[in-house]
Design a protein around this motif. Sequence first.
Motif, PDB file in Angstrom:
ATOM      1  N   GLU A  21      22.718  18.264   1.885  1.00  0.00           N
ATOM      2  CA  GLU A  21      21.593  17.710   2.652  1.00  0.00           C
ATOM      3  C   GLU A  21      22.118  16.561   3.505  1.00  0.00           C
ATOM      4  O   GLU A  21      22.796  15.669   2.999  1.00  0.00           O
ATOM      5  CB  GLU A  21      20.506  17.203   1.702  1.00  0.00           C
ATOM      6  CG  GLU A  21      19.349  16.519   2.430  1.00  0.00           C
ATOM      7  CD  GLU A  21      18.267  16.051   1.474  1.00  0.00           C
ATOM      8  OE1 GLU A  21      17.180  16.651   1.489  1.00  0.00           O
ATOM      9  OE2 GLU A  21      18.509  15.089   0.701  1.00  0.00           O
ATOM     10  N   ILE A  22      21.776  16.580   4.774  1.00  0.00           N
ATOM     11  CA  ILE A  22      22.180  15.500   5.683  1.00  0.00           C
ATOM     12  C   ILE A  22      20.906  14.747   6.054  1.00  0.00           C
ATOM     13  O   ILE A  22      20.052  15.276   6.771  1.00  0.00           O
ATOM     14  CB  ILE A  22      22.897  16.078   6.919  1.00  0.00           C
ATOM     15  CG1 ILE A  22      24.047  17.005   6.488  1.00  0.00           C
ATOM     16  CG2 ILE A  22      23.424  14.941   7.808  1.00  0.00           C
ATOM     17  CD1 ILE A  22      24.733  17.739   7.628  1.00  0.00           C
ATOM     18  N   GLY A  23      20.766  13.526   5.539  1.00  0.00           N
ATOM     19  CA  GLY A  23      19.549  12.732   5.737  1.00  0.00           C
ATOM     20  C   GLY A  23      18.690  12.722   4.493  1.00  0.00           C
ATOM     21  O   GLY A  23      17.880  13.626   4.277  1.00  0.00           O
ATOM     22  N   THR A  24      18.857  11.694   3.644  1.00  0.00           N
ATOM     23  CA  THR A  24      18.182  11.643   2.338  1.00  0.00           C
ATOM     24  C   THR A  24      16.834  10.943   2.421  1.00  0.00           C
ATOM     25  O   THR A  24      15.884  11.345   1.741  1.00  0.00           O
ATOM     26  CB  THR A  24      19.060  10.852   1.325  1.00  0.00           C
ATOM     27  OG1 THR A  24      20.422  11.236   1.457  1.00  0.00           O
ATOM     28  CG2 THR A  24      18.569  11.050  -0.089  1.00  0.00           C
ATOM     29  N   LEU A  25      16.775   9.871   3.192  1.00  0.00           N
ATOM     30  CA  LEU A  25      15.625   8.946   3.206  1.00  0.00           C
ATOM     31  C   LEU A  25      15.348   8.488   1.770  1.00  0.00           C
ATOM     32  O   LEU A  25      16.234   7.928   1.125  1.00  0.00           O
ATOM     33  CB  LEU A  25      14.413   9.595   3.891  1.00  0.00           C
ATOM     34  CG  LEU A  25      13.208   8.677   4.199  1.00  0.00           C
ATOM     35  CD1 LEU A  25      13.588   7.493   5.075  1.00  0.00           C
ATOM     36  CD2 LEU A  25      12.077   9.458   4.817  1.00  0.00           C
ATOM     37  N   ALA A  26      14.164   8.771   1.231  1.00  0.00           N
ATOM     38  CA  ALA A  26      13.825   8.321  -0.129  1.00  0.00           C
ATOM     39  C   ALA A  26      14.045   9.412  -1.173  1.00  0.00           C
ATOM     40  O   ALA A  26      13.640   9.269  -2.324  1.00  0.00           O
ATOM     41  CB  ALA A  26      12.384   7.842  -0.170  1.00  0.00           C
ATOM     42  N   THR A  84      24.000  14.753  -0.959  1.00  0.00           N
ATOM     43  CA  THR A  84      23.080  14.301   0.087  1.00  0.00           C
ATOM     44  C   THR A  84      23.638  13.059   0.750  1.00  0.00           C
ATOM     45  O   THR A  84      24.203  12.188   0.086  1.00  0.00           O
ATOM     46  CB  THR A  84      21.648  14.097  -0.459  1.00  0.00           C
ATOM     47  OG1 THR A  84      20.770  13.757   0.630  1.00  0.00           O
ATOM     48  CG2 THR A  84      21.579  13.028  -1.539  1.00  0.00           C
ATOM     49  N   LEU A  85      23.535  12.992   2.073  1.00  0.00           N
ATOM     50  CA  LEU A  85      24.174  11.942   2.871  1.00  0.00           C
ATOM     51  C   LEU A  85      23.123  11.039   3.502  1.00  0.00           C
ATOM     52  O   LEU A  85      22.181  11.527   4.136  1.00  0.00           O
ATOM     53  CB  LEU A  85      25.030  12.583   3.973  1.00  0.00           C
ATOM     54  CG  LEU A  85      26.036  13.648   3.518  1.00  0.00           C
ATOM     55  CD1 LEU A  85      26.793  14.196   4.721  1.00  0.00           C
ATOM     56  CD2 LEU A  85      26.993  13.109   2.470  1.00  0.00           C
ATOM     57  N   GLU A  86      23.306   9.735   3.317  1.00  0.00           N
ATOM     58  CA  GLU A  86      22.347   8.767   3.865  1.00  0.00           C
ATOM     59  C   GLU A  86      23.089   7.566   4.423  1.00  0.00           C
ATOM     60  O   GLU A  86      23.922   6.969   3.749  1.00  0.00           O
ATOM     61  CB  GLU A  86      21.355   8.339   2.778  1.00  0.00           C
ATOM     62  CG  GLU A  86      20.394   7.242   3.198  1.00  0.00           C
ATOM     63  CD  GLU A  86      19.630   7.528   4.475  1.00  0.00           C
ATOM     64  OE1 GLU A  86      19.015   8.596   4.601  1.00  0.00           O
ATOM     65  OE2 GLU A  86      19.668   6.672   5.392  1.00  0.00           O
ATOM     66  N   TYR A  87      22.728   7.186   5.613  1.00  0.00           N
ATOM     67  CA  TYR A  87      23.390   6.082   6.317  1.00  0.00           C
ATOM     68  C   TYR A  87      22.884   4.718   5.866  1.00  0.00           C
ATOM     69  O   TYR A  87      23.661   3.760   5.742  1.00  0.00           O
ATOM     70  CB  TYR A  87      23.157   6.251   7.820  1.00  0.00           C
ATOM     71  CG  TYR A  87      23.721   5.136   8.647  1.00  0.00           C
ATOM     72  CD1 TYR A  87      25.097   5.013   8.825  1.00  0.00           C
ATOM     73  CD2 TYR A  87      22.885   4.191   9.249  1.00  0.00           C
ATOM     74  CE1 TYR A  87      25.618   3.983   9.576  1.00  0.00           C
ATOM     75  CE2 TYR A  87      23.407   3.171  10.009  1.00  0.00           C
ATOM     76  CZ  TYR A  87      24.770   3.068  10.167  1.00  0.00           C
ATOM     77  OH  TYR A  87      25.295   2.050  10.910  1.00  0.00           O
ATOM     78  N   ASP A  88      21.590   4.617   5.624  1.00  0.00           N
ATOM     79  CA  ASP A  88      20.946   3.311   5.403  1.00  0.00           C
ATOM     80  C   ASP A  88      20.962   2.966   3.912  1.00  0.00           C
ATOM     81  O   ASP A  88      20.315   3.646   3.098  1.00  0.00           O
ATOM     82  CB  ASP A  88      19.505   3.389   5.927  1.00  0.00           C
ATOM     83  CG  ASP A  88      18.808   2.039   5.912  1.00  0.00           C
ATOM     84  OD1 ASP A  88      19.018   1.271   4.953  1.00  0.00           O
ATOM     85  OD2 ASP A  88      18.043   1.766   6.852  1.00  0.00           O
ATOM     86  N   PRO A  89      21.666   1.888   3.517  1.00  0.00           N
ATOM     87  CA  PRO A  89      21.756   1.539   2.096  1.00  0.00           C
ATOM     88  C   PRO A  89      20.399   1.247   1.455  1.00  0.00           C
ATOM     89  O   PRO A  89      20.225   1.495   0.259  1.00  0.00           O
ATOM     90  CB  PRO A  89      22.642   0.285   2.072  1.00  0.00           C
ATOM     91  CG  PRO A  89      23.179   0.108   3.431  1.00  0.00           C
ATOM     92  CD  PRO A  89      22.411   0.959   4.375  1.00  0.00           C
ATOM     93  N   GLU A  90      19.454   0.735   2.250  1.00  0.00           N
ATOM     94  CA  GLU A  90      18.112   0.474   1.699  1.00  0.00           C
ATOM     95  C   GLU A  90      17.413   1.791   1.341  1.00  0.00           C
ATOM     96  O   GLU A  90      16.749   1.894   0.311  1.00  0.00           O
ATOM     97  CB  GLU A  90      17.250  -0.289   2.724  1.00  0.00           C
ATOM     98  CG  GLU A  90      17.795  -1.641   3.122  1.00  0.00           C
ATOM     99  CD  GLU A  90      17.736  -2.650   1.979  1.00  0.00           C
ATOM    100  OE1 GLU A  90      16.782  -2.564   1.180  1.00  0.00           O
ATOM    101  OE2 GLU A  90      18.641  -3.497   1.888  1.00  0.00           O
ATOM    102  N   HIS A  91      17.555   2.777   2.207  1.00  0.00           N
ATOM    103  CA  HIS A  91      16.979   4.086   1.912  1.00  0.00           C
ATOM    104  C   HIS A  91      17.664   4.677   0.680  1.00  0.00           C
ATOM    105  O   HIS A  91      17.006   5.239  -0.203  1.00  0.00           O
ATOM    106  CB  HIS A  91      17.160   5.039   3.100  1.00  0.00           C
ATOM    107  CG  HIS A  91      16.451   4.605   4.344  1.00  0.00           C
ATOM    108  ND1 HIS A  91      16.433   5.368   5.493  1.00  0.00           N
ATOM    109  CD2 HIS A  91      15.725   3.491   4.640  1.00  0.00           C
ATOM    110  CE1 HIS A  91      15.733   4.743   6.431  1.00  0.00           C
ATOM    111  NE2 HIS A  91      15.295   3.603   5.941  1.00  0.00           N
ATOM    112  N   ALA A  92      18.985   4.529   0.634  1.00  0.00           N
ATOM    113  CA  ALA A  92      19.754   5.119  -0.468  1.00  0.00           C
ATOM    114  C   ALA A  92      19.349   4.515  -1.810  1.00  0.00           C
ATOM    115  O   ALA A  92      19.289   5.222  -2.821  1.00  0.00           O
ATOM    116  CB  ALA A  92      21.249   4.912  -0.218  1.00  0.00           C
ATOM    117  N   ALA A 100       6.218   1.566  -0.560  1.00  0.00           N
ATOM    118  CA  ALA A 100       6.324   0.178  -1.033  1.00  0.00           C
ATOM    119  C   ALA A 100       7.565  -0.499  -0.460  1.00  0.00           C
ATOM    120  O   ALA A 100       7.567  -1.701  -0.184  1.00  0.00           O
ATOM    121  CB  ALA A 100       6.362   0.153  -2.561  1.00  0.00           C
ATOM    122  N   GLY A 101       8.619   0.266  -0.266  1.00  0.00           N
ATOM    123  CA  GLY A 101       9.858  -0.276   0.285  1.00  0.00           C
ATOM    124  C   GLY A 101       9.862  -0.353   1.803  1.00  0.00           C
ATOM    125  O   GLY A 101      10.852  -0.766   2.406  1.00  0.00           O
ATOM    126  N   GLY A 102       8.760   0.067   2.420  1.00  0.00           N
ATOM    127  CA  GLY A 102       8.663   0.008   3.876  1.00  0.00           C
ATOM    128  C   GLY A 102       9.505   1.055   4.592  1.00  0.00           C
ATOM    129  O   GLY A 102       9.807   0.903   5.782  1.00  0.00           O
TER     130      GLY A 102
END
Length: 221
Positions: free
Chosen positions: A63-68, A87-95, A33-35
């Motif tokens: 974890e490196i790379g959380t996505l959803a 867990t590490l995530e770069y993209d605030p939208e994914h986070a 839903a969030g694309g």
Amino acid sequence: MSDPRWNDVEAWIRERVIPDDDALTAAVERADAGGLPSVQVDPTMGKFLNLLARMTGAQRILEIGTLAGYSTIWLARALPADGRLITLEYDPEHAKVAEENIAAAGVGDLVDLRVGAALDELPRIAEAGEGPFDLVFIDADKDNQHNYLAWALDLTRVGSVIVGDNIVRGGRTLEDPENPSSQGMLRFMDLMAADPRVDATVLQTVGSKGWDGFALGLVVE
Ligand code: SAH
Ligand code: DHB
Ligand code: MG
């Protein structure tokens, strides 16, 4: 590369040993839903990560790379009540989607999601003495895969387990070696081969995500 029979076999496996799960289904629905890109581990790999964490008695997971948060939820569910997963995530939208999924799955107290480039966050984790981690799952930007392995080796102990996703990438790692993602995987494997601190294999996989493979490393010194 794909073959419909791989999906049939994956469905047959899921029907038997991976029951439908409301929290994980909802996590994927929120991601769609969030694309967000639909590149989370497949359920058989999620269950594998969960079993691996339980088999090794992991109490601290990185974890490196959380996505959803799909793989995050599988891993967090393996932890004891006083365990912890960073867990590490770069993209605030994914986070943002991940935070929602992790809370809805009831593992929010176990998970510490940090938003930023992993290569900025990892030195902070080291400086703060938050290791050693019992299990590290590397699944972020592929061109840095080797850098994440180097950090994982610094943030683990003898007996820790390191899993690296997406080693094969439909064969592209070997067929298109100049591609930056391929470079990350090739250098990751060269480091696995050269560093005496780790002993490893790669298992090739097929299924709903096509042809890929993951590295499994044991820290030995
Ligand atoms: N482990 C997840 C999938 C991760 S997909 C699962 O199986 O459910 C890869 C993720 O890494 C994406 O969300 C992407 O935004 C993130 N990423 C990309 N570059 C990054 C970086 N430099 N630092 C941290 N995360 C990064
Ligand atoms: C991609 C990322 C992944 O972590 C994965 O398992 C498959 C594909 C990607 O960014 O294309
Ligand atoms: Mg992956």
